[in-house]
Write a protein that holds these residues in place. Sequence first.
Motif, PDB file in Angstrom:
ATOM      1  N   ASP A   1       0.807  -1.213   0.000  1.00  0.00           N
ATOM      2  CA  ASP A   1       0.000   0.000   0.000  1.00  0.00           C
ATOM      3  C   ASP A   1       0.844   1.268   0.000  1.00  0.00           C
ATOM      4  N   ARG A   2       1.986   1.244   0.688  1.00  0.00           N
ATOM      5  CA  ARG A   2       2.689   2.495   0.941  1.00  0.00           C
ATOM      6  C   ARG A   2       3.989   2.683   0.164  1.00  0.00           C
ATOM      7  N   LEU A   3       4.687   1.610  -0.157  1.00  0.00           N
ATOM      8  CA  LEU A   3       5.986   1.767  -0.828  1.00  0.00           C
ATOM      9  C   LEU A   3       5.801   1.796  -2.342  1.00  0.00           C
ATOM     10  N   LYS A   4       6.385   2.800  -2.982  1.00  0.00           N
ATOM     11  CA  LYS A   4       6.252   2.956  -4.428  1.00  0.00           C
ATOM     12  C   LYS A   4       7.611   3.216  -5.055  1.00  0.00           C
ATOM     13  N   ALA A   5       7.969   2.411  -6.048  1.00  0.00           N
ATOM     14  CA  ALA A   5       9.227   2.597  -6.775  1.00  0.00           C
ATOM     15  C   ALA A   5       9.021   3.659  -7.845  1.00  0.00           C
ATOM     16  N   VAL A   6       9.808   4.739  -7.781  1.00  0.00           N
ATOM     17  CA  VAL A   6       9.677   5.827  -8.763  1.00  0.00           C
ATOM     18  C   VAL A   6      11.002   6.101  -9.473  1.00  0.00           C
ATOM     19  N   GLY A   7      12.004   5.226  -9.277  1.00  0.00           N
ATOM     20  CA  GLY A   7      13.303   5.422  -9.897  1.00  0.00           C
ATOM     21  C   GLY A   7      13.493   4.533 -11.114  1.00  0.00           C
ATOM     22  N   ALA A   8      14.665   4.622 -11.708  1.00  0.00           N
ATOM     23  CA  ALA A   8      14.981   3.829 -12.903  1.00  0.00           C
ATOM     24  C   ALA A   8      15.779   2.586 -12.567  1.00  0.00           C
ATOM     25  N   ARG A   9      16.573   2.637 -11.517  1.00  0.00           N
ATOM     26  CA  ARG A   9      17.444   1.513 -11.174  1.00  0.00           C
ATOM     27  C   ARG A   9      17.394   1.252  -9.678  1.00  0.00           C
ATOM     28  N   GLY A  10      17.874   0.076  -9.295  1.00  0.00           N
ATOM     29  CA  GLY A  10      17.940  -0.253  -7.883  1.00  0.00           C
ATOM     30  C   GLY A  10      16.699  -0.983  -7.407  1.00  0.00           C
ATOM     31  N   GLN A  11      16.757  -1.396  -6.151  1.00  0.00           N
ATOM     32  CA  GLN A  11      15.667  -2.202  -5.606  1.00  0.00           C
ATOM     33  C   GLN A  11      15.511  -1.968  -4.113  1.00  0.00           C
ATOM     34  N   ALA A  12      14.266  -2.076  -3.660  1.00  0.00           N
ATOM     35  CA  ALA A  12      13.967  -2.058  -2.227  1.00  0.00           C
ATOM     36  C   ALA A  12      13.396  -3.420  -1.869  1.00  0.00           C
ATOM     37  N   ASN A  13      13.860  -3.999  -0.780  1.00  0.00           N
ATOM     38  CA  ASN A  13      13.375  -5.295  -0.298  1.00  0.00           C
ATOM     39  C   ASN A  13      12.712  -5.104   1.059  1.00  0.00           C
ATOM     40  N   PHE A  14      11.426  -5.396   1.102  1.00  0.00           N
ATOM     41  CA  PHE A  14      10.674  -5.315   2.349  1.00  0.00           C
ATOM     42  C   PHE A  14      10.421  -6.738   2.816  1.00  0.00           C
ATOM     43  N   THR A  15      10.884  -7.063   4.023  1.00  0.00           N
ATOM     44  CA  THR A  15      10.765  -8.424   4.547  1.00  0.00           C
ATOM     45  C   THR A  15      10.003  -8.441   5.857  1.00  0.00           C
ATOM     46  N   VAL A  16       9.008  -9.309   5.928  1.00  0.00           N
ATOM     47  CA  VAL A  16       8.317  -9.543   7.201  1.00  0.00           C
ATOM     48  C   VAL A  16       9.165 -10.549   7.967  1.00  0.00           C
ATOM     49  N   VAL A  17       9.878 -10.083   8.967  1.00  0.00           N
ATOM     50  CA  VAL A  17      10.798 -10.917   9.739  1.00  0.00           C
ATOM     51  C   VAL A  17      10.035 -11.783  10.740  1.00  0.00           C
ATOM     52  N   GLU A  18       9.027 -11.190  11.372  1.00  0.00           N
ATOM     53  CA  GLU A  18       8.237 -11.911  12.370  1.00  0.00           C
ATOM     54  C   GLU A  18       6.787 -11.445  12.319  1.00  0.00           C
ATOM     55  N   ALA A  19       5.878 -12.356  12.519  1.00  0.00           N
ATOM     56  CA  ALA A  19       4.445 -12.031  12.624  1.00  0.00           C
ATOM     57  C   ALA A  19       3.806 -13.084  13.514  1.00  0.00           C
ATOM     58  N   SER A  20       4.329 -13.198  14.726  1.00  0.00           N
ATOM     59  CA  SER A  20       3.886 -14.256  15.631  1.00  0.00           C
ATOM     60  C   SER A  20       2.658 -13.829  16.431  1.00  0.00           C
ATOM     61  N   ALA A  21       1.730 -14.744  16.550  1.00  0.00           N
ATOM     62  CA  ALA A  21       0.502 -14.517  17.311  1.00  0.00           C
ATOM     63  C   ALA A  21       0.259 -15.765  18.154  1.00  0.00           C
ATOM     64  N   THR A  22       0.320 -15.608  19.463  1.00  0.00           N
ATOM     65  CA  THR A  22       0.216 -16.771  20.344  1.00  0.00           C
ATOM     66  C   THR A  22      -0.820 -16.560  21.436  1.00  0.00           C
ATOM     67  N   ARG A  23      -1.234 -17.671  22.024  1.00  0.00           N
ATOM     68  CA  ARG A  23      -2.151 -17.682  23.154  1.00  0.00           C
ATOM     69  C   ARG A  23      -1.435 -18.343  24.331  1.00  0.00           C
ATOM     70  N   THR A  24      -1.454 -17.707  25.487  1.00  0.00           N
ATOM     71  CA  THR A  24      -0.852 -18.269  26.691  1.00  0.00           C
ATOM     72  C   THR A  24      -1.934 -18.479  27.740  1.00  0.00           C
ATOM     73  N   PRO A  25      -2.226 -19.727  28.130  1.00  0.00           N
ATOM     74  CA  PRO A  25      -3.225 -19.971  29.182  1.00  0.00           C
ATOM     75  C   PRO A  25      -2.764 -19.362  30.501  1.00  0.00           C
ATOM     76  N   LEU A  26      -3.678 -18.756  31.225  1.00  0.00           N
ATOM     77  CA  LEU A  26      -3.364 -18.130  32.506  1.00  0.00           C
ATOM     78  C   LEU A  26      -3.863 -19.001  33.660  1.00  0.00           C
ATOM     79  N   PRO A  27      -3.258 -18.869  34.842  1.00  0.00           N
ATOM     80  CA  PRO A  27      -3.715 -19.639  36.007  1.00  0.00           C
ATOM     81  C   PRO A  27      -5.174 -19.324  36.311  1.00  0.00           C
ATOM     82  N   ARG A  28      -5.922 -20.350  36.656  1.00  0.00           N
ATOM     83  CA  ARG A  28      -7.353 -20.188  36.941  1.00  0.00           C
ATOM     84  C   ARG A  28      -7.631 -20.448  38.419  1.00  0.00           C
ATOM     85  N   SER A  29      -8.652 -19.792  38.929  1.00  0.00           N
ATOM     86  CA  SER A  29      -9.064 -19.999  40.318  1.00  0.00           C
ATOM     87  C   SER A  29      -9.653 -21.399  40.470  1.00  0.00           C
ATOM     88  N   THR A  30      -9.573 -21.912  41.685  1.00  0.00           N
ATOM     89  CA  THR A  30     -10.162 -23.226  41.971  1.00  0.00           C
ATOM     90  C   THR A  30     -11.062 -23.112  43.200  1.00  0.00           C
TER      91      THR A  30
END
Length: 198
Positions: free
Chosen positions: A83-112
Amino acid sequence: MKSRKISAALLVMAVSLGGLTACDSPPNRQRFADVTFQHLAPINLDVGSVQVESAYRPTDNPEDMGAEYPQAPVEAAAQWARDRLKAVGARGQANFTVVEASATRTPLPRSTGLSAALKKDQSDRYDLAIEVRLEAFNPISGKSGVVSERVTRSQTVPEDLTLNQREVVLFNLLDSAMKDLNARLEQSIPQYLGPLLR
């Protein structure tokens, strides 16, 4: 006569069971718009092309829940670059890398015991982490630069959370993380890639 009574009874049971099944339909799923940034001005780079890729691979961890988000975090991060990066030149390159996109669930202690019956616990914590890297180089000008940004978000949720409520929580987590990432990149790109901006 007896067989007719049995058949009628079976028919009534079948209709009743059918009615019960119909009442047990799943809740209506909410529809969420993808998190995009098309409404913002493009970031013009003095390069010939922009490559977008992901180096992140989901783990086999049973608590990994990236696929449960209305929009996969790795896809949202890559969409930012499209959406945001636009190449407007004649030569060269830009490399955009998604290094991490982690989404986790951690159970929490529950009352008894008695306390479990008297209060509602926070049952899980949802954690989201997105990291991206942008490298750009123009061989004509000799200008180059690298930008890395990482954002995190966490949210605890109650034990009686419904499916629709959970999806709202996940969408809001992703939306806020991506807005934060956008703001950080808007600051760091001019700082580290200033000579390559047009």
